[in-house]
Enzyme design. Structure first.
Site, PDB file in Angstrom:
ATOM      1  CG  PHE A 130      -1.895   0.841   1.316  1.00 15.11           C
ATOM      2  CD1 PHE A 130      -2.996   0.889   0.407  1.00 15.11           C
ATOM      3  CD2 PHE A 130      -2.006   1.679   2.114  1.00 15.11           C
ATOM      4  CE1 PHE A 130      -3.871   1.912   0.456  1.00 15.11           C
ATOM      5  CE2 PHE A 130      -3.104   2.891   2.258  1.00 15.11           C
ATOM      6  CZ  PHE A 130      -4.077   2.756   1.320  1.00 15.11           C
ATOM      7  CG  ASP A 209      -0.799  -2.628   6.798  1.00 12.36           C
ATOM      8  OD1 ASP A 209      -1.898  -3.131   7.195  1.00 12.36           O
ATOM      9  OD2 ASP A 209      -0.661  -1.655   6.326  1.00 12.36           O
ATOM     10  CE1 TYR A 234      -9.781   2.801   6.508  1.00 11.86           C
ATOM     11  CE2 TYR A 234      -9.177   3.488   8.482  1.00 11.86           C
ATOM     12  CZ  TYR A 234      -8.979   3.275   6.970  1.00 11.86           C
ATOM     13  OH  TYR A 234      -7.830   3.741   6.461  1.00 11.86           O
ATOM     14  CE  LYS A 235      -8.635  -0.261   4.452  1.00 11.60           C
ATOM     15  NZ  LYS A 235      -7.125  -0.437   4.169  1.00 11.60           N
ATOM     16  NE  ARG A 384      -9.793  -2.020  -4.070  1.00 15.58           N
ATOM     17  CZ  ARG A 384      -9.378  -1.649  -3.126  1.00 15.58           C
ATOM     18  NH1 ARG A 384      -8.024  -2.185  -2.331  1.00 15.58           N
ATOM     19  NH2 ARG A 384      -9.965  -0.596  -2.156  1.00 15.58           N
TER      20      ARG A 384
HETATM   21  C1  LIG Z   1      -6.402   0.774   4.457  1.00 15.31           C
HETATM   22  C2  LIG Z   1      -4.924   0.583   4.634  1.00 15.31           C
HETATM   23  C3  LIG Z   1      -4.231   1.431   5.407  1.00 15.31           C
HETATM   24  C4  LIG Z   1      -4.845   2.740   6.122  1.00 15.31           C
HETATM   25  O1  LIG Z   1      -3.973   3.480   6.585  1.00 15.31           O
HETATM   26  P1  LIG Z   1      -4.580   4.821   7.518  1.00 15.31           P
HETATM   27  O2  LIG Z   1      -3.571   5.438   8.210  1.00 15.31           O
HETATM   28  O3  LIG Z   1      -5.705   4.339   8.230  1.00 15.31           O
HETATM   29  O4  LIG Z   1      -5.197   5.655   6.538  1.00 15.31           O
HETATM   30  C5  LIG Z   1      -2.962   1.018   5.400  1.00 15.31           C
HETATM   31  N1  LIG Z   1      -2.202   0.255   5.051  1.00 15.31           N
HETATM   32  C6  LIG Z   1      -3.170  -0.979   4.304  1.00 15.31           C
HETATM   33  C7  LIG Z   1      -2.337  -2.102   3.784  1.00 15.31           C
HETATM   34  C8  LIG Z   1      -4.288  -0.625   3.984  1.00 15.31           C
HETATM   35  O5  LIG Z   1      -5.095  -1.381   3.295  1.00 15.31           O
END
Ligand SMILES: *Cc1c(COP(=O)(O)O)cnc(C)c1O
Length: 424
Positions: A130, A209, A234-235, A384
């Protein structure tokens, strides 16, 4: 036994009738059943129980009890929610705490790891990670000093994690390996135990992560002897927009690692107001400032639903649903120019299915604006389809594919500009 695949709507209804998680859909706020929401991997739906919980926290705990609430459950909330999260992560209750955002937690843990790996100057990650994670790691390396570098291992394609190339890059200079368990574009899921062992054999720590995995599949941090992990709530956890993230530190690291953003909430006794920082014992040292109580209360409510459903069942349905969508793609969408951009093997696939198309961005726009189907889009051509087993039905998947076909066969996408909007 699941009956053999058929592309008709009746088959989807049969699968829904056999679904033992079907009752969970009613536990979410769904005001428009014709809006097919396939973006639970970006922002999960609102659980009904969260509305009640927040009302109680606002009116009762904040409105009436005011500051007394800190001693009536607020102060321990980051650990309490963390302990519930630990069940989803295969960790002990005292190894997970809620704090800040995923990006900030990644920064804190990566920098903490570098400090205990003296003489080792490299962080290894992959180019499918990401982008925010890459930005954070670039910042970590910049701050650590000119001797440090980030090696971003290239991938042969967008689809699969570059396991071989990672094995080649992880060496005696490597302090830390940082990988995202389920890759955000393709949904490829790494074998956590294998990669962790690879890092450990070279003397490196590993930080996973889990943002795109947690809540969609069981995770076994302890069984894989993972050192560090972070992730988002939040996912698939349905904690609400910008909900606090979690961080995991294996117990034997907790007293050896230091939080580089040492604030009073991670201090040994914050209300002694001593002038010098002394870290709190255990995981609390990884807190920095005052936690967002309202947001944490929402995370706790969403989490309880998942715990009730059970992750094994959630994963079983997720695999069945992604398999179903792949089968629909093969039968009905491949002939229209759609390419499968997620792994074929379910053990390497998270809970979303990505389809590529030359007109991907415009098709995505038409699907959202004319067909009331909500996927999301990741450049260059990836649409997606996120599947949240707690509330998505097989019938929704079938219907989404029918509407997708209409967008293409009736060329409804042609009126949309090629550039797209700011948030996709
Ligand atoms: C959604 C997501 C994030 C989100 O990071 P925030 O700090 O909440 O904005 C980070 N890493 C991955 C792999 C994600 O999918």
């Amino acid at each position: 036994m699941i009956p053999p695949f058929r592309p008709d709507a009746g088959y989807a209804q049969e699968l829904d009738a056999r679904d033992d998680l079907v009752r969970f859909r009613q536990q979410f706020v769904i005001d428009d059943p014709t809006y097919i929401y396939l973006d639970g991997n970006s922002l999960g739906r609102l659980p009904r129980v969260t509305v009640e919980r927040l009302q109680q926290v606002v009116e009762q705990e904040w409105g009436r009890r005011l500051i007394r609430s800190w001693n009536e459950g607020w102060f321990d909330l980051p650990e309490r929610v963390g302990a519930k999260m630990a069940v989803l992560l295969g960790a002990s209750p005292d190894e997970v705490i809620m704090a800040d955002s995923t990006s900030v937690n990644l920064y804190k843990l990566a920098l903490a790891a570098l400090q205990v790996q003296s003489g080792r100057t490299k962080i290894v990650t992959d180019e499918l990670n990401f982008p925010s994670d890459l930005y954070i790691l670039q910042g970590v390396v910049r701050l650590a000093g000119p001797a440090y570098r980030l090696e971003v291992v290239p991938a042969a394609d967008e689809l699969s994690g570059p396991v071989e190339q990672l094995a080649g890059a992880i060496d005696e200079e490597t302090a830390l390996v940082v990988l995202t368990h389920t890759i955000f574009k393709s949904g490829y899921t790494y074998d956590m135990a294998t990669l962790t062992e690879l890092a450990h054999r070279a003397g490196a720590l590993i930080l996973w992560d889990c943002s795109h995995s947690v809540g969609a599949m069981p995770i076994a941090l302890n069984a894989a002897a993972v050192d560090l992990a972070v992730g988002c709530s939040y996912k698939y956890l349905n904690g609400g927009p910008g909900a606090p993230a979690f961080l995991y530190v294996r117990r034997d690291w907790q007293e050896r690692l230091n939080n580089p953003i040492s604030g009073w909430m991670g201090q040994h006794s914050p209300f002694a107001f001593a002038l010098d920082y002394q870290p709190a014992p255990g995981l609390r040292r990884f807190l920095t400032g005052t936690p967002s109580i309202l947001a944490l209360a929402a995370v706790e409510a969403g989490l309880e639903l998942l715990l009730e459903a059970g992750l094994e069942r959630v994963r079983a349905k997720s695999v069945q649903q992604t398999e179903y969508l792949v089968a629909l793609w093969e039968a009905l969408l491949a002939p229209l120019g759609f390419r499968l951009k997620s792994p074929r093997q379910p053990e390497h696939r998270g809970s979303h299915v990505t389809l590529g198309h030359d007109e991907g961005l415009r098709i995505d726009q038409a699907l959202i604006h004319e067909m009331s189907v909500q996927p999301d889009f990741r450049r260059p051509d990836n649409i997606r389809f996120g599947i949240a087993p707690l509330y998505n039905t097989f019938t929704e998947l079938h219907e989404a594919v029918q509407r997708l076909r209409t967008v293409v066969t009736e060329q409804l996408y042609e009126k949309y500009p090629a550039e797209g909007p700011a948030v996709t």
